[in-house]
Design an enzyme around this catalytic site. Structure first.
Site, PDB file in Angstrom:
ATOM      1  N   ASP B 354       0.863  -1.160   0.000  1.00 35.23           N
ATOM      2  CA  ASP B 354       0.000   0.000   0.000  1.00 35.23           C
ATOM      3  C   ASP B 354       0.909   1.221   0.000  1.00 35.23           C
ATOM      4  O   ASP B 354       1.977   1.197   0.600  1.00 35.23           O
ATOM      5  CB  ASP B 354      -0.876  -0.032   1.256  1.00 35.23           C
ATOM      6  CG  ASP B 354      -1.914   1.058   1.228  1.00 35.23           C
ATOM      7  OD1 ASP B 354      -2.561   1.218   0.181  1.00 35.23           O
ATOM      8  OD2 ASP B 354      -2.058   1.753   2.241  1.00 35.23           O
ATOM      9  N   ASP B 558      -1.459  -0.781   6.599  1.00 33.42           N
ATOM     10  CA  ASP B 558      -1.342  -0.249   7.954  1.00 33.42           C
ATOM     11  C   ASP B 558      -2.208  -1.005   8.966  1.00 33.42           C
ATOM     12  O   ASP B 558      -2.209  -0.708  10.139  1.00 33.42           O
ATOM     13  CB  ASP B 558      -1.661   1.247   7.988  1.00 33.42           C
ATOM     14  CG  ASP B 558      -3.085   1.531   7.537  1.00 33.42           C
ATOM     15  OD1 ASP B 558      -3.876   0.587   7.474  1.00 33.42           O
ATOM     16  OD2 ASP B 558      -3.388   2.699   7.253  1.00 33.42           O
ATOM     17  N   ASP B 562      -6.745  -1.146   5.876  1.00 34.71           N
ATOM     18  CA  ASP B 562      -6.539  -2.197   4.879  1.00 34.71           C
ATOM     19  C   ASP B 562      -6.983  -3.570   5.366  1.00 34.71           C
ATOM     20  O   ASP B 562      -6.683  -4.563   4.723  1.00 34.71           O
ATOM     21  CB  ASP B 562      -5.050  -2.258   4.513  1.00 34.71           C
ATOM     22  CG  ASP B 562      -4.543  -0.919   4.037  1.00 34.71           C
ATOM     23  OD1 ASP B 562      -5.324  -0.203   3.389  1.00 34.71           O
ATOM     24  OD2 ASP B 562      -3.374  -0.586   4.299  1.00 34.71           O
TER      25      ASP B 562
END
Lengths: 141, 678
Positions: B354, B558, B562
């Site tokens: 991410d 994180d 997510d």
């Protein structure tokens, strides 16, 4: 010392009567069959946990050279409490592990230690000692 | 528990010593028999008598080796057969045969056999197996060393302020809300938030990060970390089982009591191993008796097969490696939630990172604010409108813009806002003093049919500089643009390079505009970018990668926003903030925010799995090779006859070598993680 002792005095062929040979073979085969049945055969159908008032299923397991009972039957979808009473001094049995629940429990000698497990789906959940030698099975049905 | 184990080890050590002394005496006593007749002269006759050997061996069997027999008997009653069964049966049979020979030597002599006794075999086997057990117990103690070390990190007492006076109390008595003083060089006892003072704190023992972290009022501190330079007071926020340290220990414990797929196979083998070995031993006896007609020879084969087999090595092969590897991970701030996570991490082919908060710091800042030539409102009015709208949003970009606008405005009340609405992945809108104000992505405005041609050059320039662009639209008229950049973490580029060196395909996932995302990706060396993904769609992107056969796929995020994507991935890796390990939804948690932990975790996983494979191979190969040799399969070919004593020695050291091999993992050093110096 006979590390790899070749044909020392020990290696001596003796003519044994055929009857004795047959007897030894018979006894040997019977012994093999019997011990396989004793250790590997399904011994008993397992012990069901008893139902307590609070909807908890409870059972006490004696830890002495093995788990007694080693095959525990519980109902699916209900919480359970397993109480382990350890009397065997072997350090191997000082821990019991339920890998499917990611739980391990230290068992002090001559004491009862309880483990509570959440309600579970039907299935067979093995458990074993810290060294993975002594085992039991939790059957949820 | 610790004390019980220590007591047991002391007793075991005493038994090994006694057994060793008696065994040496028995061996000396049996020397003349082994060397053949004619060597009697140097020892007194009584000493070499079978009766002396019987007297010397009996305590070895019944005191030193007592546990083997009691264990075997109680296991037998429960329809179990284990190590004890094999050792007890092997030595018991050799002892009884020798006892028979001692009592009735004439029976053997009449058969034309030497009246040999095998007491020294019994004594040697028991001594070696006991010694092996002692070594193994010692080595196994070391496998759980990591947990013990973690537990020892917590200091025993804390200096708590009571009525303004510092009082030293045991940590167990500290409660949430207490104020605790910490002086330079002291350990922080529990978790909390700094209320006064500032300092540098070393968190390496928990996060694996070697550099000390600055702490000032309002910052969170973790129990068990080390205060370096300053003094401060903090308010306790978590104690006991809620602390970060306790949670780490709990997670590692859980991982250590789970099992891998490979272990399931080994477990099944262990289940029927001992009965099969007993069957083979009896078969060896029968076959050799039929061939030679010599019961003593057949008995020696039987004993050899029983004592050479080592189910322990099989049972220990995986759990010991998992114990050491998960402990090693914890030392470096890598927390594996289960053995399966450890297993799968090494097989990963694709890793999805991410962008925000993982590759970047996750704290975006406004770098550009540009009014458009065609705009009508003055800068201050625009900033006030933007701040009023954005302050209601929780998006990280909105926070950055609000902070910037407020700092430019230097105080002053914001205009009243009505009808606030957030459009996911697009922007926010609301009514201020009768004007409709929108702040959001240029794409959103295109979709709304607003002419964005005028800002295109600006948007391109900002996106090329890796900035996210937010446009301000008042009553359908574009007034201004913000460029917001989220700086990269210093560790990102090296971590990506490390992942590629490990042979993984690295993919970056981002909600940003394609161009912005591509610029960021290029800066860290990622070629494949999936941009303009809304938070809710992240999980489906992972699923698509898995369906395309690019799996196993790992997702690094994180842990909070997510969560669905982390759950969808084969391995979900959450980046901790150093203060919150509650992100247990992931398979692997990196306590520090350092991305270098990802390649390190994969390396550790590969090392652990290689170690497990070595252990299993060794354990299987040892038994598969050892049992036929002990059964005398090679005898017709080579004339080899394995002495039961050698079989005992081989067995004792096979499980020791499995545990020792697992302990080699303690020396694991990831190539991609700066390790703490402690």
């Amino acid at each position: 010392m006979q590390i790899l002792a070749a044909a020392a005095p020990l290696w001596r062929t003796i003519d044994q009567p055929l009857a004795l040979k047959g007897l030894v073979a018979m006894v040997g085969l019977l012994l093999i069959a019997w011990q396989l049945w004793w250790f590997l055969g399904r011994q008993g159908g397992g012990v069901a946990a008893r139902q307590s008032e609070a909807g908890l299923q409870e059972i006490t397991i004696l830890v002495d050279g093995g788990y007694a009972p080693s095959r525990i039957k519980v109902k699916a979808g209900q919480p359970m409490r397993l109480a382990f009473h350890r009397v065997d001094p072997s350090s191997c049995l000082a821990q019991v592990i339920f890998p499917d629940f990611h739980k391990s429990l230290d068992l002090p000698l001559d004491a009862t230690t309880s483990l509570e497990l959440p309600p579970t789906k039907a299935g067979v959940y093995p458990f074993h000692c810290g060294m993975n030698m002594v085992r039991g099975v939790l059957e949820v049905e | 528990m610790e004390r019980e184990l220590a007591r047991e080890r002391t007793l075991l050590r005493r038994k090994v010593s006694v057994a060793a002394v008696l065994t040496v005496l028995v061996m000396v006593s049996s020397l003349p028999h082994m060397l053949g007749s004619g060597h009697h002269s140097f020892l007194p006759f009584w000493f070499t008598s079978p009766w002396t050997q019987l007297i010397l061996t009996t305590p070895v069997l019944f005191w030193c080796g007592r546990d083997f027999f009691t264990g075997a008997v109680s296991a037998f009653r429960r329809h179990f057969a284990d190590m004890n069964t094999l050792v007890a049966a092997g030595t018991g049979i050799a002892y009884l045969t020798s006892l028979f020979t001692t009592l009735f030597p004439q029976v053997l002599i009449a058969e034309g056999l030497p009246a040999d006794v095998y007491y020294e075999t019994v004594a040697v086997i028991l001594t070696l197996v006991l010694l092996g057990r002692l070594l193994e117990a010692r080595a196994r103690g070391q496998t759980s060393e990591a947990i013990r070390r973690l537990l020892q990190l917590q200091p025993p007492s804390a200096r708590v302020l009571r009525d303004g006076q510092p009082v030293e109390i045991p940590v167990s008595m500290v409660v949430v809300g207490d104020l605790v003083q910490v002086r330079p060089g002291e350990k922080i006892p529990v978790d909390g938030e700094v209320s006064e003072g500032s300092s540098w704190v070393e968190e390496s023992m928990l996060t694996g990060e070697p550099t000390p972290v600055a702490k000032a009022t309002g910052d969170a501190v973790i129990g068990a970390s080390m205060n370096r330079s300053g003094s401060f007071t903090f308010r306790v926020s978590r104690v006991g089982a809620d602390t970060v340290l306790a949670q780490i220990v709990e997670l590692v414990r859980q991982a250590q009591s789970s099992r891998t797929q490979v272990q399931r196979l080994a477990d099944q083998v262990v289940g029927w191993f001992v009965p099969v070995v007993i069957a083979l031993a009896i078969a060896a006896f029968v076959v050799w008796f039929l061939i030679s007609g010599n019961p003593v020879l057949a008995m020696l084969f039987l004993v050899s097969v029983l004592v050479i087999a080592c189910p322990c090595a099989l049972g220990l092969a995986t759990p010991t490696s998992i114990m050491v590897a998960s402990g090693k991970g914890a030392e470096n701030g890598l927390i594996f939630r289960s053995a399966e996570a450890l297993e799968t991490a090494g097989k990963l082919r694709t890793i999805v990172l991410d962008k925000t908060g993982t590759l970047t710091r996750g704290q975006p800042e406004v770098t550009d604010f540009a009014r458009l030539a065609g705009g009508v409102l003055p800068a201050d009015t625009l900033l006030a409108l933007t701040a009023a709208l954005e302050s209601r949003s929780e998006h990280p970009l909105a926070e950055a813009i609000t902070t910037y606008a407020r700092s430019q405005l230097k105080g002053g009340a914001l205009p009243a806002l009505e009808g606030f609405e957030a459009v996911a992945g697009r922007g926010v809108q609301g009514l201020i003093a009768g004007q409709q104000v929108r702040v959001g992505t240029p794409r959103w405005f295109e979709e709304l049919g607003i002419d964005t041609a005028a800002i295109q050059p600006l948007v391109e320039r900002l996106e090329a500089a890796a900035c996210s662009v937010a446009a301000v639209v008042v009553d359908g008229r574009i007034e201004a643009c913000f460029g917001v950049a989220d700086p990269l973490k210093s560790s990102s580029a090296a971590a990506v390079a490390g992942l590629r060196r490990l042979g993984l395909q690295v993919v970056m996932l981002s909600g940003d505009a394609k161009r912005t995302a591509e610029v960021v990706a290029a800066q860290v060396g990622i070629e494949r970018v999936i941009a303009e993904v809304r938070p809710a769609d992240k999980a489906s992107v992972i699923r698509k990668l898995q369906e395309q056969g690019e799996g196993p796929v790992a997702m690094v995020g994180d842990g909070i926003n997510d969560a669905p994507a982390l759950a969808q991935a084969d391995v979900g890796i959450a980046m901790g903030t150093g203060t919150d390990v509650a992100i247990a939804a992931s398979d692997i948690t990196l306590i520090s925010g350092n991305l270098a932990g990802v390649p390190a975790a994969i390396e550790l996983s590969r090392a652990a799995m290689a170690n497990i494979r070595q252990n299993l191979f060794f354990a299987f190969a040892y038994n598969v090779a050892g049992i036929p040799i002990a059964a005398g399969l090679l005898f017709p070919l080579t004339g080899w006859l394995l002495s039961p004593m050698i079989a005992g020695a081989a067995m004792a050291f096979s499980s020791v070598s499995v545990v020792s091999n697992a302990l080699r993992l303690r020396n694991f050093r990831p190539a991609h993680l700066p390790l703490p110096t402690t």
